[in-house]
Design an enzyme around this catalytic site. Structure first.
Site, mmCIF file in Angstrom:
data_model
loop_
_atom_site.group_PDB
_atom_site.id
_atom_site.type_symbol
_atom_site.label_atom_id
_atom_site.label_comp_id
_atom_site.label_asym_id
_atom_site.label_seq_id
_atom_site.Cartn_x
_atom_site.Cartn_y
_atom_site.Cartn_z
ATOM 1 N N SER A 43 -11.053 0.727 3.258
ATOM 2 C CA SER A 43 -10.213 -0.454 3.022
ATOM 3 C C SER A 43 -10.009 -0.742 1.541
ATOM 4 O O SER A 43 -10.971 -0.878 0.783
ATOM 5 C CB SER A 43 -10.890 -1.667 3.678
ATOM 6 O OG SER A 43 -10.407 -2.868 3.128
ATOM 7 N N ARG A 156 2.674 2.902 6.641
ATOM 8 C CA ARG A 156 2.447 1.496 7.039
ATOM 9 C C ARG A 156 3.693 0.670 6.778
ATOM 10 O O ARG A 156 4.196 0.631 5.647
ATOM 11 C CB ARG A 156 1.250 0.972 6.255
ATOM 12 C CG ARG A 156 1.056 -0.530 6.308
ATOM 13 C CD ARG A 156 -0.338 -0.841 5.827
ATOM 14 N NE ARG A 156 -0.465 -2.171 5.296
ATOM 15 C CZ ARG A 156 -1.593 -2.670 4.807
ATOM 16 N NH1 ARG A 156 -2.686 -1.926 4.785
ATOM 17 N NH2 ARG A 156 -1.639 -3.891 4.339
HETATM 18 C C1 SPV Z 1 -7.161 -3.367 3.799
HETATM 19 O O1 SPV Z 1 -8.167 -3.358 4.510
HETATM 20 O O2 SPV Z 1 -7.211 -3.299 2.577
HETATM 21 C C2 SPV Z 1 -5.842 -3.480 4.399
HETATM 22 C C3 SPV Z 1 -5.664 -4.229 5.601
HETATM 23 O O3 SPV Z 1 -4.897 -2.999 3.817
HETATM 24 S S1 SPV Z 1 -5.177 -5.806 5.106
HETATM 25 O O4 SPV Z 1 -6.183 -6.384 4.274
HETATM 26 O O5 SPV Z 1 -4.988 -6.493 6.366
HETATM 27 O O6 SPV Z 1 -3.891 -5.731 4.424
HETATM 28 MG MG MG Z 2 -5.257 -2.646 1.893
#
Ligand code: SPV
Ligand code: MG
Length: 302
Positions: A43, A156
């Site tokens: 992430s 995405r």
């Molecule tokens: C991340 O985990 O960094 C993501 C998902 O991109 S979000 O935070 O929902 O954008």
């Molecule tokens: Mg992210």
């Protein structure tokens, strides 16, 4: 040993709903694997937060890759790296793919926003999206530069995040699919699964569809399974668990001026050594170091 790229491809293409769990360093990656997950979400939010910076590409791509390399080395399951916008244009993406293959990362997800990106849950509607044709070129460049045929590129779609509707989301997904994306991640920030379900109904099975139910976390997993999604990503829950645990422990130790109470609630030091596989080094020392009459310096594991 099945290659990590192949493992990730199998998860994406498996007929059942699979799960990726977020990790942000080697330790959390190992904990994800031990919990039983078949794959890891690298992430961007969690890795940048662990560095103490914002999810705005404040950490450089090489700093991210250094962390991901530790994560990859610590585990045998594949990582899908959240590679933000690809850290530049198509050319940066080409180099990124080559580097990810070198450090044994199974695949990457790139999002159709502009560098430097902002997390999707911060003023999403004010965030400009990438030109979809330009982003399609990025996807194609990624696919053309991979050496391992199983390396996965997930595109995405941020249309819903930026306040656009289903038509825009589908139009973008089609362009990225035509450019060679192995899967589409459709992101949504509303508290129900309505947008992602609408998308999946129209998209059907043109390619695997990945979701991130951070904001629509109350939706039962059976709904995602029944809708035929490929992978559900739990994107930040270990980071958030770690934050509250550390806040509580630090606060208590500060208030008590003692660690006596907290000792009962935290893992023993030997659990840290186990996660680091300290016993393997002790065995290796016996094998490779010259014999001495002295006892080992420390034997913390047993
Ligand atoms: C991340 O985990 O960094 C993501 C998902 O991109 S979000 O935070 O929902 O954008
Ligand atoms: Mg992210």
């Amino acid at each position: 040993m099945i290659r990590k790229t192949t493992q990730l491809r199998r998860l994406l293409e498996s007929p059942k709903l699979e799960f990726l769990m977020e990790a942000h360093n080697g330790l959390s990656a190992k904990i994800v694997e031990e919990a039983g997950f078949s794959g890891i979400w690298g992430s961007g939010l969690a890795i940048s937060a662990a560095f103490g910076v914002r999810d705005n590409n404040e950490a450089s791509w090489t700093q991210v890759l250094e962390t991901v390399e530790f994560m990859s080395d610590a585990t045998t399951i594949p990582i899908l790296l959240d590679a933000d916008t690809g850290f530049g244009n198509f050319n940066n993406v080409r180099r990124l793919v080559r580097k990810l293959e070198q450090i044994n990362v199974g695949g990457m997800c790139i999002e159709d926003k502009l560098f430097p990106k902002t997390n999707s849950f911060i003023k999403g509607e004010q965030q400009p999206l990438a030109d979809p044709i330009e982003f399609g070129g990025k996807v194609k460049a990624a696919k053309d530069s991979q050496q391992d045929p199983d390396f996965c590129v997930v595109a995405r779609v941020e249309a819903f995040i930026a306040g656009w509707g289903l038509d825009e989301a589908l139009k973008r997904a089609s362009i990225y699919h035509d450019a060679g994306a192995d899967a589409i991640l459709i992101h949504s920030k509303i508290s129900t699964a309505e947008q992602v379900l609408d998308f999946k109904k129209e998209w059907q099975d043109r390619c695997p569809v990945v979701i991130v139910p951070t904001m629509y976390h109350n939706t039962p997993t059976s709904v995602f399974r029944d809708a035929g999604f490929s992978i559900s990503i739990w994107a930040n829950q270990l980071l958030r668990t770690a934050i509250i645990s550390m806040q509580q422990a630090a606060g208590k130790i500060f208030a008590d001026e003692s660690v006596a109470e907290i000792e009962k609630q935290i893992v023993p030091v030997k659990e840290v050594f186990r996660l680091q596989n300290a016993s393997e080094l002790q065995q290796a020392e016996k094998k490779y170091l010259p014999p001495t009459k002295e006892q080992p310096l420390v034997d913390p594991v047993r």
